[in-house]
Design an enzyme around this catalytic site. Structure first.
Site, PDB file in Angstrom:
ATOM      1  N   LYS A   1       0.811  -1.219   0.000  1.00 37.76           N
ATOM      2  CA  LYS A   1       0.000   0.000   0.000  1.00 37.76           C
ATOM      3  C   LYS A   1       0.847   1.274   0.000  1.00 37.76           C
ATOM      4  O   LYS A   1       0.465   2.272  -0.620  1.00 37.76           O
ATOM      5  CB  LYS A   1      -0.975  -0.016   1.172  1.00 37.76           C
ATOM      6  CG  LYS A   1      -2.043  -1.094   1.053  1.00 37.76           C
ATOM      7  CD  LYS A   1      -3.065  -1.002   2.176  1.00 37.76           C
ATOM      8  CE  LYS A   1      -4.147  -2.051   2.018  1.00 37.76           C
ATOM      9  NZ  LYS A   1      -5.205  -1.923   3.057  1.00 37.76           N
TER      10      LYS A   1
ATOM     11  N   ASP B   1     -10.332   2.684   2.271  1.00 35.42           N
ATOM     12  CA  ASP B   1     -10.619   2.025   3.547  1.00 35.42           C
ATOM     13  C   ASP B   1     -11.453   2.911   4.469  1.00 35.42           C
ATOM     14  O   ASP B   1     -12.359   2.432   5.160  1.00 35.42           O
ATOM     15  CB  ASP B   1      -9.323   1.622   4.252  1.00 35.42           C
ATOM     16  CG  ASP B   1      -8.673   0.407   3.625  1.00 35.42           C
ATOM     17  OD1 ASP B   1      -9.391  -0.395   3.000  1.00 35.42           O
ATOM     18  OD2 ASP B   1      -7.438   0.256   3.747  1.00 35.42           O
TER      19      ASP B   1
END
Length: 283
Positions: free
Chosen positions: A65, A102
């Site tokens: 990420k 997220d």
């Protein structure tokens, strides 16, 4: 035919293909979604070569990420604030764009499963200081949470995270660190408690949290979705309090990426939830 993928190391555990292939079939889209096992150190090069690999975009899971954020030509506010990207796409100019979904996924799931929660009325307690905790802190801040208590087994990480988000808040003490040994005491003053750690996941130790002080109006959320009902959520339900499982966050965070890649905004439905839950051994 448009193609997207999920990259990670390992990547076989990812439920993303279940979600995106379901939507491709549901909406009758001529597209494909693949898994790509990309070793550490190779993610940036892989993402920069998406067009050559005939991909329009990708989901990014651990441990890539941060690399996805670094590889991007353009990143949005959420990716920069959270310090990581989990979805990328190529724009019409061929530039690699990145975001982090997220936070939006967490908030959409919370609002769906526990619409009675109130950001401004009460403090929230976030347990953990990793990437998920960063996304949840950002989500709560954006939602207008008046105060967040943060606790982590390693207090230095919690303090660093509180310092990072402190300047973004409207009040100096928006994020307050609670010593790990006092986490159960903090439960009593919070209307929202979020487990943002892997504790309680299949194969991991359960989160040890004394719920004796849990308020009647409290909502307890867990980002873990395997098992769907963690020991924490089971204990909360035994007390008759509201719970929010982690599967909805997984489903809702997938929506923006699919829309970017395939030009259709998909819906998170009970049928999709059942489809993915079946892969976890839970209906």
């Amino acid at each position: 035919m448009k193609r997207a993928c999920v990259i990670g190391w390992p990547v076989e555990h990812s439920r993303s293909p279940l979600i995106h292939r379901y939507w491709l079939k549901q909406y009758g889209i001529d597209g494909a979604y693949e898994k790509e096992a990309v070793p550490p150190g190779e993610a940036e090069a892989f993402l920069r070569a998406l067009a050559e690999r005939d991909y329009v975009g990708a989901n990014v899971t651990l441990p890539h990420k941060l690399a996805a954020l670094q590889a991007a030509d353009v990143a949005d506010e959420a990716a920069y604030a959270i310090g990581a990207a989990n979805a990328v796409w190529l724009d019409s100019a061929g530039k690699l764009n990145a975001t982090n979904t997220d936070a939006a996924g967490f908030m959409a799931n919370l609002n769906e499963q526990a619409p009675q929660w109130n950001a401004s009325r009460q403090p929230a307690l976030v347990i953990g200081a990793g990437g998920a905790a960063r996304a949840i802190l950002y989500a709560l801040l954006e939602a207008g949470a008046a105060k967040v208590l943060l606790t982590n087994r390693t207090s230095e990480r919690a303090s660093a995270l509180a310092d990072y988000f402190g300047p973004m808040s409207v009040t100096p003490n928006w994020v307050e660190v609670v010593d790990w040994k006092n986490r159960s005491l903090a439960v009593g003053e919070c209307g929202l408690i979020v487990n943002a750690t892997s504790l309680g996941m299949t194969g991991e130790k359960p989160l040890e949290l004394d719920l004796a002080r849990l308020r009647e109006d409290a909502v307890v959320a867990d980002i873990v979705y395997a098992p769907l009902v963690t020991p924490l959520l089971a204990a909360v339900r035994d007390r008759g309090r509201a719970t929010v499982d982690g599967l909805g966050m997984l489903l809702h965070q997938a929506v923006p990426g699919f829309e970017r890649w395939f030009s259709v905004r998909p819906e998170v439905t009970p049928e999709l939830r059942s489809h993915v839950a079946a892969s976890l051994g839970s209906a």
